[in-house]
Design a protein around this motif. Structure first.
Motif, PDB file in Angstrom:
ATOM      1  N   VAL A  53     -21.783 -51.971  69.632  1.00  0.00           N
ATOM      2  CA  VAL A  53     -20.622 -52.140  70.588  1.00  0.00           C
ATOM      3  C   VAL A  53     -19.294 -50.980  69.683  1.00  0.00           C
ATOM      4  N   ASP A  54     -18.562 -50.517  70.168  1.00  0.00           N
ATOM      5  CA  ASP A  54     -17.612 -49.422  70.396  1.00  0.00           C
ATOM      6  C   ASP A  54     -16.159 -49.831  70.211  1.00  0.00           C
ATOM      7  N   PHE A  55     -15.460 -50.514  69.163  1.00  0.00           N
ATOM      8  CA  PHE A  55     -13.916 -51.310  69.006  1.00  0.00           C
ATOM      9  C   PHE A  55     -12.996 -49.809  69.440  1.00  0.00           C
ATOM     10  N   GLY A  56     -13.231 -48.484  69.773  1.00  0.00           N
ATOM     11  CA  GLY A  56     -12.824 -48.192  69.847  1.00  0.00           C
ATOM     12  C   GLY A  56     -11.368 -46.936  68.899  1.00  0.00           C
ATOM     13  N   GLU A  57     -11.403 -48.116  67.666  1.00  0.00           N
ATOM     14  CA  GLU A  57     -10.334 -48.180  66.340  1.00  0.00           C
ATOM     15  C   GLU A  57     -11.065 -48.639  65.439  1.00  0.00           C
ATOM     16  N   HIS A  58     -10.781 -47.797  64.047  1.00  0.00           N
ATOM     17  CA  HIS A  58     -10.860 -48.582  63.024  1.00  0.00           C
ATOM     18  C   HIS A  58     -10.443 -50.137  62.938  1.00  0.00           C
ATOM     19  N   TYR A  59     -11.159 -50.975  62.681  1.00  0.00           N
ATOM     20  CA  TYR A  59     -10.521 -52.175  62.014  1.00  0.00           C
ATOM     21  C   TYR A  59     -11.122 -53.054  61.130  1.00  0.00           C
ATOM     22  N   THR A  60      -9.915 -53.633  60.232  1.00  0.00           N
ATOM     23  CA  THR A  60     -10.445 -54.233  58.807  1.00  0.00           C
ATOM     24  C   THR A  60      -9.823 -55.628  59.469  1.00  0.00           C
ATOM     25  N   GLY A  61     -11.765 -56.751  59.181  1.00  0.00           N
ATOM     26  CA  GLY A  61     -11.543 -57.917  60.017  1.00  0.00           C
ATOM     27  C   GLY A  61     -12.296 -58.354  59.968  1.00  0.00           C
ATOM     28  N   TYR A  62     -12.446 -59.343  61.369  1.00  0.00           N
ATOM     29  CA  TYR A  62     -13.852 -60.176  61.491  1.00  0.00           C
ATOM     30  C   TYR A  62     -14.202 -60.493  62.589  1.00  0.00           C
ATOM     31  N   LEU A  63     -15.519 -60.178  62.798  1.00  0.00           N
ATOM     32  CA  LEU A  63     -16.334 -60.118  63.839  1.00  0.00           C
ATOM     33  C   LEU A  63     -16.438 -61.574  64.354  1.00  0.00           C
ATOM     34  N   ILE A  64     -16.221 -61.737  65.829  1.00  0.00           N
ATOM     35  CA  ILE A  64     -16.387 -62.932  66.311  1.00  0.00           C
ATOM     36  C   ILE A  64     -16.931 -62.674  67.812  1.00  0.00           C
ATOM     37  N   PHE A  65     -17.961 -63.550  67.908  1.00  0.00           N
ATOM     38  CA  PHE A  65     -18.249 -62.810  69.745  1.00  0.00           C
ATOM     39  C   PHE A  65     -19.083 -64.377  70.178  1.00  0.00           C
ATOM     40  N   ASP A  66     -19.469 -64.176  71.141  1.00  0.00           N
ATOM     41  CA  ASP A  66     -19.371 -65.635  72.386  1.00  0.00           C
ATOM     42  C   ASP A  66     -21.342 -65.286  71.773  1.00  0.00           C
ATOM     43  N   LEU A  67     -21.673 -65.816  71.016  1.00  0.00           N
ATOM     44  CA  LEU A  67     -23.446 -66.175  71.533  1.00  0.00           C
ATOM     45  C   LEU A  67     -24.138 -67.198  72.316  1.00  0.00           C
ATOM     46  N   GLY A  68     -24.812 -66.208  73.315  1.00  0.00           N
ATOM     47  CA  GLY A  68     -25.095 -67.784  74.365  1.00  0.00           C
ATOM     48  C   GLY A  68     -27.026 -67.241  74.405  1.00  0.00           C
ATOM     49  N   TRP A  69     -27.246 -67.455  75.607  1.00  0.00           N
ATOM     50  CA  TRP A  69     -28.750 -67.679  75.734  1.00  0.00           C
ATOM     51  C   TRP A  69     -28.932 -67.635  76.824  1.00  0.00           C
ATOM     52  N   ALA A  70     -30.247 -66.629  78.134  1.00  0.00           N
ATOM     53  CA  ALA A  70     -30.107 -66.742  78.972  1.00  0.00           C
ATOM     54  C   ALA A  70     -32.150 -67.292  78.928  1.00  0.00           C
ATOM     55  N   GLY A  71     -32.390 -67.333  80.418  1.00  0.00           N
ATOM     56  CA  GLY A  71     -34.420 -67.602  80.164  1.00  0.00           C
ATOM     57  C   GLY A  71     -34.049 -69.549  80.497  1.00  0.00           C
ATOM     58  N   ILE A 111     -27.172 -60.811  57.765  1.00  0.00           N
ATOM     59  CA  ILE A 111     -28.527 -61.748  58.402  1.00  0.00           C
ATOM     60  C   ILE A 111     -27.819 -62.662  58.885  1.00  0.00           C
ATOM     61  N   LEU A 112     -27.960 -63.263  60.269  1.00  0.00           N
ATOM     62  CA  LEU A 112     -27.025 -64.293  60.635  1.00  0.00           C
ATOM     63  C   LEU A 112     -28.212 -65.342  60.987  1.00  0.00           C
ATOM     64  N   ASN A 113     -28.607 -66.715  61.066  1.00  0.00           N
ATOM     65  CA  ASN A 113     -29.062 -67.573  61.593  1.00  0.00           C
ATOM     66  C   ASN A 113     -28.143 -68.466  62.463  1.00  0.00           C
ATOM     67  N   VAL A 114     -28.254 -68.656  63.425  1.00  0.00           N
ATOM     68  CA  VAL A 114     -27.409 -69.705  64.402  1.00  0.00           C
ATOM     69  C   VAL A 114     -28.244 -70.429  65.149  1.00  0.00           C
ATOM     70  N   ASP A 115     -27.904 -71.588  64.118  1.00  0.00           N
ATOM     71  CA  ASP A 115     -29.012 -72.701  64.813  1.00  0.00           C
ATOM     72  C   ASP A 115     -28.785 -73.091  66.787  1.00  0.00           C
ATOM     73  N   PHE A 116     -28.017 -73.238  67.100  1.00  0.00           N
ATOM     74  CA  PHE A 116     -27.361 -74.070  68.772  1.00  0.00           C
ATOM     75  C   PHE A 116     -26.497 -73.412  69.528  1.00  0.00           C
ATOM     76  N   LEU A 117     -27.188 -72.836  70.224  1.00  0.00           N
ATOM     77  CA  LEU A 117     -26.637 -71.833  71.481  1.00  0.00           C
ATOM     78  C   LEU A 117     -26.290 -72.465  72.788  1.00  0.00           C
ATOM     79  N   PRO A 118     -25.637 -72.579  73.218  1.00  0.00           N
ATOM     80  CA  PRO A 118     -24.195 -70.858  72.683  1.00  0.00           C
ATOM     81  C   PRO A 118     -23.266 -71.723  72.391  1.00  0.00           C
ATOM     82  N   GLN A 119     -22.200 -70.538  71.439  1.00  0.00           N
ATOM     83  CA  GLN A 119     -21.497 -71.078  70.351  1.00  0.00           C
ATOM     84  C   GLN A 119     -20.962 -70.138  69.610  1.00  0.00           C
ATOM     85  N   GLN A 120     -19.761 -69.978  69.665  1.00  0.00           N
ATOM     86  CA  GLN A 120     -18.731 -69.104  69.112  1.00  0.00           C
ATOM     87  C   GLN A 120     -19.323 -68.875  67.768  1.00  0.00           C
TER      88      GLN A 120
END
Lengths: 510, 510
Positions: A53-71, A111-120
């Motif tokens: 993913v491209d943010f279009g600008e240089h940022y310094t900070g904390y990445l956040i996203f909604d991790l979900g699932w399909a299936g 490396i990120l381990n996420v136990d329960f989806l969906p979550q932010q």
């Protein structure tokens, strides 16, 4: 005092704007848009899949996203790998195996381990990036991962650029100014950092240049003051300030003294005084600044020449041949350091006078006279018309730049030396924007404004033309893929000492 | 209703007690103490170094430690890898490359990047472990990492074991009881989990056995009630409850129906009623339990034989030959399922009567009669003296156990079948403690208490003798290093369905 001045960071959210992919082009690897960020909502990713993913600008900070699932069912954790990139090569070249000589712990992957989806998901560590490569390492056969609302909570203490010019001499200079200001913005956090990726640390050399650009843009003088007190409050037992200090988890002294950095401390105080008229702070800091000069002057011999001691170092610039023989490849720093110390004493003298310490000023005047005489008599090669350095009588841009800033010879003669060295193929050129800054500054002080502008357009302009949003820690136009650390992946592509074109542009190259 | 009953977990800190290292011994790999945890305070670790800490007991919770540094200066982040182990092989055998068929995202390792040292590190994810292997991936040449106050914030909803016997028949039974109770304790969280490492999920089959041990120890009946309502509140469109349900991030139905699990739902309600006299809950849940039996009975043909449908599965036990031809290796489940369904209908009949549903009870009595007749006439091989299953007339422990629990033949005859099958080399044996439980239960119900006790001592005793603190998901005494998932590293070594020896021990094998 420094802690009282610690700023509260502004935090603001910015969304990712597109999914991009590498495209081979003649100039190297470019990233081009594959689909808009909205289209990502409809996609899902299985083991081994990845996207950028491209943010279009240089940022310094904390990445956040909604991790979900399909299936069918989310019946296991999800394991992800994230790689943060300031420039395209950070996310298109492999991070490992890593062969650089700086610690691999700086490599910007998680490396990120996420136990329960969906979550932010919120990445707890601060990263510096325009791009994020997201790889799905494992889900389960019953589901794939989805990614929505990818954003960065960006942090900075910079505030608003109050002094943007209405006009520029050229579109290129406008771009260079924009990238310079963004670079500074990203490096302004709870202190002036050298780079938000690495080392995230307050260095004397970077601070001095950042402060100059800051006065011409955000004008956050309180942050400069905080940083000055951080250094002054953390002197080594012998009185030296160290080349850098650490802020976290609690303020702590650095491990190395660089004599040139220490000597320049008073210059930062003088610039601060000029920008703020805050004489109380300048007066309070003068004893520390004077002490740095005194300690550096201890290394000047009876003839007035600086002789590098065994135990502490002189920086001036990165050596291109760090991993090779110094004698063959390295920059000889004698003449540059001679010039830098004279320059620092001149600035110190001005500062002493400004805070009413005439005696101190008079003593410095004596040092300046002795060292200037030694410089012109012993280090200037009148046949070549340039300063030479060390027993091999090396010719370099560094020597001419610092001697010019020191005003050792008449301006006309210095201007000739500067113009001459730039045409000499055997002369050692700068490696870092830090030394390029001093070359530009020297050209301006010798009345060569057009040459100064040309150098900014050529050197920083070449970085702009790569599409970067920020200026880099090191850039060799002859060898753009080289790194002073043995690996591009560890390089900082948003680096404080590289932000100075705005200082020149906004002062009209005068 | 289930959410109202959600328990607040008790959290308590426990320190690591020693640093251990592998020692080769004839029985495999054992871990032995290298130094006490206090001695760790004096040590520091560089890139590539690792060590294993031992907590002395199995805990489920959050690892916390003070990460510090020693050396010249902490000038970079620290990158660590943690591997959590329930048993010694988890931390002595390599995790990768992983070749099992369950998602690799369950592998219990974490890569950790810590920016500023010293700081207290708290692993945000819950892990299940006795051992933690800590590897330093990278620091910098200027410092090494130190580790102090390593502890676990352990969580459980179990509470106090109120029914520990004053005496045991043997030290081995005392040990088996201790390990059983610890296994249950670790699996009791906001629901009864199958295993705190994996799948951390509420399964019907595990719940039934856990609840039985729970009544004889912690007696936390509210947690059973919560779990019953979780299943009842999440029925599939056709009325079936699924074999498992998910709790997080919000309660969600499982993806698979196991007909045997669904049929056993009423048994759990009946056990709950016996333990609590909570007739209101039993009455409220009876319609769901009845529906499970009705749905299962839809697969019984006119002759009274259960015929497995295409779309839903029967579990009974793991198949040893998951990856091989079912016909050659697999357990044939026909007879066992026939017995299980009769057993479930009997328990359902008792439950119906207890909540005043005599009509329902009468209808079940008819089904029981028809299916029992079919079982004894069509599946009992009087020449061999055992039940046979499927077209290949397979003989297995599973078939005899469930037919005995179903009471299809007179007790004396069933006892003979049980004793006989245990001597038949070609008979398919259980793979999991889940089926061993039903074999032990069947032996007791047929008056063979001494044989039941012997089986517990032999099977669970063999696990105890490995030094484990908890009982395992799967254990084949003939082949201790085998895994039903193709890799030991993914196995759960603290698994609910394995905790039942305490139920037998505390009820005197009656």
């Amino acid at each position: 005092m420094a802690e009282v001045l610690k700023p509260v960071l502004k935090e603001a959210p910015y969304p990712a704007i597109a999914v991009v992919a590498p495209r081979q082009d003649p100039a190297g690897v470019a990233l081009e848009k594959v689909y808009s960020i909205g289209a990502l909502d409809e996609k899902s990713f299985k083991d081994g899949d990845s996207f950028i993913v491209d943010f279009g600008e240089h940022y310094t900070g904390y990445l956040i996203f909604d991790l979900g699932w399909a299936g069918v069912s989310c019946d296991a954790p999800a394991r992800l790998r994230l790689i943060f990139g300031e420039v395209s090569t950070d996310v298109t070249q492999p991070l490992y195996p890593y062969k650089g000589w700086i610690s691999a712990s700086w490599l910007p992957d998680e490396i990120l381990n996420v136990d329960f989806l969906p979550q932010q998901v919120r990445i707890a560590r601060r990263h510096a990036f325009r791009y994020v490569r997201i790889e799905v390492i494992s889900t389960s056969s019953n589901f794939s991962a989805t990614f929505r609302n990818i954003q960065v909570r960006a942090v900075s203490s910079a505030g608003v650029d109050r002094h943007q010019p209405a006009n520029y001499d050229s579109p290129l200079l406008r771009d260079i100014d924009r990238v310079s200001i963004r670079t500074l913005h990203e490096c302004m956090q709870t202190s002036f950092e050298d780079g938000p990726k690495r080392d995230r640390r307050l260095w004397v050399g970077d601070l001095r240049l950042q402060a100059l650009v800051n006065y011409a843009s955000f004008n956050n003088a309180a942050l400069v003051r905080r940083c000055l007190y951080l250094f002054a409050g953390l002197q080594r037992a012998d009185g030296y300030i160290t080349a850098c200090v650490y802020e976290q988890p609690t303020p702590r002294i650095g491990e190395v003294v660089l004599i040139d950095y220490a000597a320049l401390f008073g210059c930062i105080v003088l610039d601060y005084l000029h920008a703020t008229n805050d004489r109380d702070t300048a007066a309070e800091l003068w004893p520390v600044a004077r002490q740095q000069l005194e300690l550096a002057l201890n290394n000047v011999d009876a003839q007035g020449l600086f002789v590098a001691p065994q135990q502490d170092y002189v920086f001036i610039d990165w050596n291109p041949g760090q991993d090779q023989s110094e004698a063959l490849q390295g920059l000889d720093k004698q003449a540059a350091m001679q010039g830098l110390l004279i320059y620092s004493c001149r600035q110190g003298m001005a500062l002493a006078r400004a805070v009413g310490r005439e005696e101190d000023a008079a003593r410095l005047a004596e040092n300046i006279a002795l060292m200037s005489q030694a410089a012109s008599r012993r280090l200037f090669d009148s046949a070549l018309g340039v300063f030479v350095s060390g027993e091999h009588r090396q010719v370099s841009w560094a020597s001419q730049a610092w001697m010019a800033l020191a005003g050792v010879l008449p301006q006309q003669q210095m201007a000739q030396a500067l113009e001459h060295v730039m045409t000499m193929p055997q002369a050692v050129r700068p490696l870092t924007p830090y030394l390029y800054h001093h070359m530009v500054d020297a050209l301006i002080r010798c009345g060569l404004s057009q040459k100064a502008k040309k150098l900014v357009e050529t050197y920083w302009g070449a970085m702009v033309k790569t599409g970067t949003n920020t200026f880099w820690e090191a850039f060799d136009p002859e060898n753009p893929m080289s790194s002073p650390y043995g690996s591009k992946q560890i390089d900082s592509y948003c680096h404080a000492w590289s932000c100075t074109p705005s200082y020149f542009i906004r002062n009209g190259f005068t």
